[in-house]
Design an enzyme around this catalytic site. Structure first.
Site, PDB file in Angstrom:
ATOM      1  N   LYS A 108       0.829  -1.222   0.000  1.00  0.00           N
ATOM      2  CA  LYS A 108       0.000   0.000   0.000  1.00  0.00           C
ATOM      3  C   LYS A 108       0.857   1.264   0.000  1.00  0.00           C
ATOM      4  O   LYS A 108       0.610   2.176  -0.766  1.00  0.00           O
ATOM      5  CB  LYS A 108      -0.939   0.031   1.211  1.00  0.00           C
ATOM      6  CG  LYS A 108      -1.968  -1.067   1.244  1.00  0.00           C
ATOM      7  CD  LYS A 108      -3.006  -0.835   2.330  1.00  0.00           C
ATOM      8  CE  LYS A 108      -2.430  -0.762   3.725  1.00  0.00           C
ATOM      9  NZ  LYS A 108      -1.832  -2.019   4.213  1.00  0.00           N
ATOM     10  N   ARG A 157      -9.549   0.711   8.756  1.00  0.00           N
ATOM     11  CA  ARG A 157      -9.067  -0.631   9.053  1.00  0.00           C
ATOM     12  C   ARG A 157     -10.133  -1.492   9.735  1.00  0.00           C
ATOM     13  O   ARG A 157      -9.890  -2.651  10.030  1.00  0.00           O
ATOM     14  CB  ARG A 157      -7.866  -0.531   9.975  1.00  0.00           C
ATOM     15  CG  ARG A 157      -6.528  -0.696   9.246  1.00  0.00           C
ATOM     16  CD  ARG A 157      -5.478  -0.545  10.288  1.00  0.00           C
ATOM     17  NE  ARG A 157      -4.221  -1.170  10.064  1.00  0.00           N
ATOM     18  CZ  ARG A 157      -3.151  -0.543   9.590  1.00  0.00           C
ATOM     19  NH1 ARG A 157      -3.227   0.681   9.143  1.00  0.00           N
ATOM     20  NH2 ARG A 157      -1.996  -1.167   9.550  1.00  0.00           N
ATOM     21  N   ARG A 214      -0.439  -8.281  13.678  1.00  0.00           N
ATOM     22  CA  ARG A 214      -0.953  -7.368  12.652  1.00  0.00           C
ATOM     23  C   ARG A 214      -1.701  -8.136  11.578  1.00  0.00           C
ATOM     24  O   ARG A 214      -2.723  -7.674  11.070  1.00  0.00           O
ATOM     25  CB  ARG A 214       0.194  -6.548  12.053  1.00  0.00           C
ATOM     26  CG  ARG A 214       0.656  -5.448  13.018  1.00  0.00           C
ATOM     27  CD  ARG A 214       2.061  -4.991  12.737  1.00  0.00           C
ATOM     28  NE  ARG A 214       2.167  -4.296  11.479  1.00  0.00           N
ATOM     29  CZ  ARG A 214       3.273  -4.286  10.736  1.00  0.00           C
ATOM     30  NH1 ARG A 214       4.337  -4.945  11.109  1.00  0.00           N
ATOM     31  NH2 ARG A 214       3.298  -3.612   9.623  1.00  0.00           N
ATOM     32  N   ARG A 233      11.573  -6.961   5.700  1.00  0.00           N
ATOM     33  CA  ARG A 233      11.641  -5.518   5.412  1.00  0.00           C
ATOM     34  C   ARG A 233      12.690  -4.810   6.286  1.00  0.00           C
ATOM     35  O   ARG A 233      12.726  -4.991   7.500  1.00  0.00           O
ATOM     36  CB  ARG A 233      10.258  -4.900   5.672  1.00  0.00           C
ATOM     37  CG  ARG A 233      10.200  -3.426   5.372  1.00  0.00           C
ATOM     38  CD  ARG A 233       8.808  -2.948   5.118  1.00  0.00           C
ATOM     39  NE  ARG A 233       7.908  -3.054   6.260  1.00  0.00           N
ATOM     40  CZ  ARG A 233       6.622  -2.740   6.216  1.00  0.00           C
ATOM     41  NH1 ARG A 233       6.094  -2.303   5.093  1.00  0.00           N
ATOM     42  NH2 ARG A 233       5.858  -2.870   7.277  1.00  0.00           N
ATOM     43  N   ARG A 248      11.725  -1.862  11.311  1.00  0.00           N
ATOM     44  CA  ARG A 248      10.770  -1.027  12.027  1.00  0.00           C
ATOM     45  C   ARG A 248      10.431  -1.687  13.356  1.00  0.00           C
ATOM     46  O   ARG A 248      10.395  -2.905  13.446  1.00  0.00           O
ATOM     47  CB  ARG A 248       9.477  -0.949  11.187  1.00  0.00           C
ATOM     48  CG  ARG A 248       9.172   0.416  10.665  1.00  0.00           C
ATOM     49  CD  ARG A 248       8.073   0.375   9.654  1.00  0.00           C
ATOM     50  NE  ARG A 248       6.796  -0.120  10.178  1.00  0.00           N
ATOM     51  CZ  ARG A 248       5.668  -0.073   9.482  1.00  0.00           C
ATOM     52  NH1 ARG A 248       5.650   0.430   8.282  1.00  0.00           N
ATOM     53  NH2 ARG A 248       4.550  -0.534   9.979  1.00  0.00           N
TER      54      ARG A 248
HETATM   55  P1  AMP Z   1       0.916   0.762   9.276  1.00  0.00           P
HETATM   56  O1  AMP Z   1       2.134   1.577   9.040  1.00  0.00           O
HETATM   57  O2  AMP Z   1      -0.241   1.182   8.428  1.00  0.00           O
HETATM   58  O3  AMP Z   1       1.186  -0.718   9.184  1.00  0.00           O
HETATM   59  O4  AMP Z   1       0.448   1.047  10.788  1.00  0.00           O
HETATM   60  C1  AMP Z   1       1.299   0.772  11.898  1.00  0.00           C
HETATM   61  C2  AMP Z   1       0.466   0.679  13.164  1.00  0.00           C
HETATM   62  O5  AMP Z   1      -0.217   1.937  13.390  1.00  0.00           O
HETATM   63  C3  AMP Z   1      -0.643  -0.370  13.142  1.00  0.00           C
HETATM   64  O6  AMP Z   1      -0.182  -1.665  13.474  1.00  0.00           O
HETATM   65  C4  AMP Z   1      -1.600   0.201  14.194  1.00  0.00           C
HETATM   66  O7  AMP Z   1      -1.125  -0.024  15.506  1.00  0.00           O
HETATM   67  C5  AMP Z   1      -1.523   1.707  13.927  1.00  0.00           C
HETATM   68  N1  AMP Z   1      -2.516   2.129  12.907  1.00  0.00           N
HETATM   69  C6  AMP Z   1      -2.282   2.601  11.642  1.00  0.00           C
HETATM   70  N2  AMP Z   1      -3.421   2.896  11.007  1.00  0.00           N
HETATM   71  C7  AMP Z   1      -4.416   2.602  11.880  1.00  0.00           C
HETATM   72  C8  AMP Z   1      -5.844   2.673  11.810  1.00  0.00           C
HETATM   73  N3  AMP Z   1      -6.481   3.088  10.695  1.00  0.00           N
HETATM   74  N4  AMP Z   1      -6.547   2.287  12.903  1.00  0.00           N
HETATM   75  C9  AMP Z   1      -5.930   1.873  14.029  1.00  0.00           C
HETATM   76  N5  AMP Z   1      -4.601   1.754  14.156  1.00  0.00           N
HETATM   77  C10 AMP Z   1      -3.846   2.124  13.101  1.00  0.00           C
END
Ligand code: AMP
Length: 214
Positions: free
Chosen positions: A13, A88, A171, A127, A160
């Site tokens: 994404k 999400r 996740r 990654r 990360r």
């Molecule tokens: P990402 O970089 O999109 O994988 O997001 C990293 C982390 O941020 C996720 O594992 C969640 O803990 C939090 N996060 C990101 N977007 C959301 C969302 N829309 N709703 C809730 N938590 C989020």
């Protein structure tokens, strides 16, 4: 153009949102990036999000809605945006629909990046980010010369905080339970376009463009 990119963590994404930004001149709005920025600046919001993020759980809907509202009000989002990592779950999808209905700017499309779970797991566990160039690499998929170039430049391949194995499993579970149901939600709304997300970045980008034109 107002687009949601839907897909499991590691489906690409972020990479493809950046490609669309370059091609369409509208911003990428990534709740993950926004939350990481809050964390880095040690804001109250960032500190509230930290425990959930570190564990690979979803941050509370209220908190995420707050940062999304704030971001979509900015000038650069007036002509459209690419939502990456939001919504999400069902509550967030409904919050978004309400928010966009209020400003009479509904979504144009939801692109689902469809990918095999085994590849996904390698993408996530492999990654790394080069500490010198900031380039995102993968120890399973990147050309060896790219990985060597980082080391040769005096860099380290960092992962990360939430890319450790336990968090990755969480996740992916969260995606299966809470985010995957959005596929049907958006299919019923007539907005879903499924894109095969396996192949090179260029191939997938081309398919996404075709899906947007269709
Ligand atoms: P990402 O970089 O999109 O994988 O997001 C990293 C982390 O941020 C996720 O594992 C969640 O803990 C939090 N996060 C990101 N977007 C959301 C969302 N829309 N709703 C809730 N938590 C989020």
């Amino acid at each position: 153009m107002r687009i949601v990119l839907l897909g499991a963590p590691g489906s690409g994404k972020g990479t493809h949102a950046q490609k669309l930004v370059a091609g369409h001149g509208i911003p990428q709005v990534s709740t993950g990036d926004l939350l990481r920025a809050e964390l880095k600046s040690e804001s109250a919001l960032g500190l509230r999000a930290k425990t959930d993020m570190d564990a690979g759980r979803l941050v509370s809907d209220g908190l995420v809605l707050q940062i999304i509202e704030r971001r979509l009000e900015k000038d650069d989002a007036r002509n459209g945006f690419i939502l990456d990592g939001f919504p999400r779950n069902r509550t967030q999808a409904e919050d978004l629909a309400r928010l966009l209905a209020e400003i009479e700017k509904p979504l144009d499309a939801v692109l689902l990046l469809d990918i095999d779970m085994e590849i996904l797991s390698k993408r996530l566990t492999g990654r790394r980010t080069c500490s010198v160039t900031g380039k995102v690499l993968n120890i399973h998929f990147s050309p060896q010369q790219d990985l060597d170039a980082c080391i040769a430049a005096g860099g380290e391949l960092l992962y990360r905080d939430d890319d450790n194995e336990e968090t990755i499993v969480n996740r992916l579970d969260v995606y299966e339970e809470q985010t995957r149901p959005l596929i049907e939600f958006y299919r019923s709304a007539g907005l879903l376009r499924v894109v095969d997300a396996m192949g090179t970045v260029e191939e997938v980008a081309q398919r996404m463009q075709e899906a947007l034109n269709s």
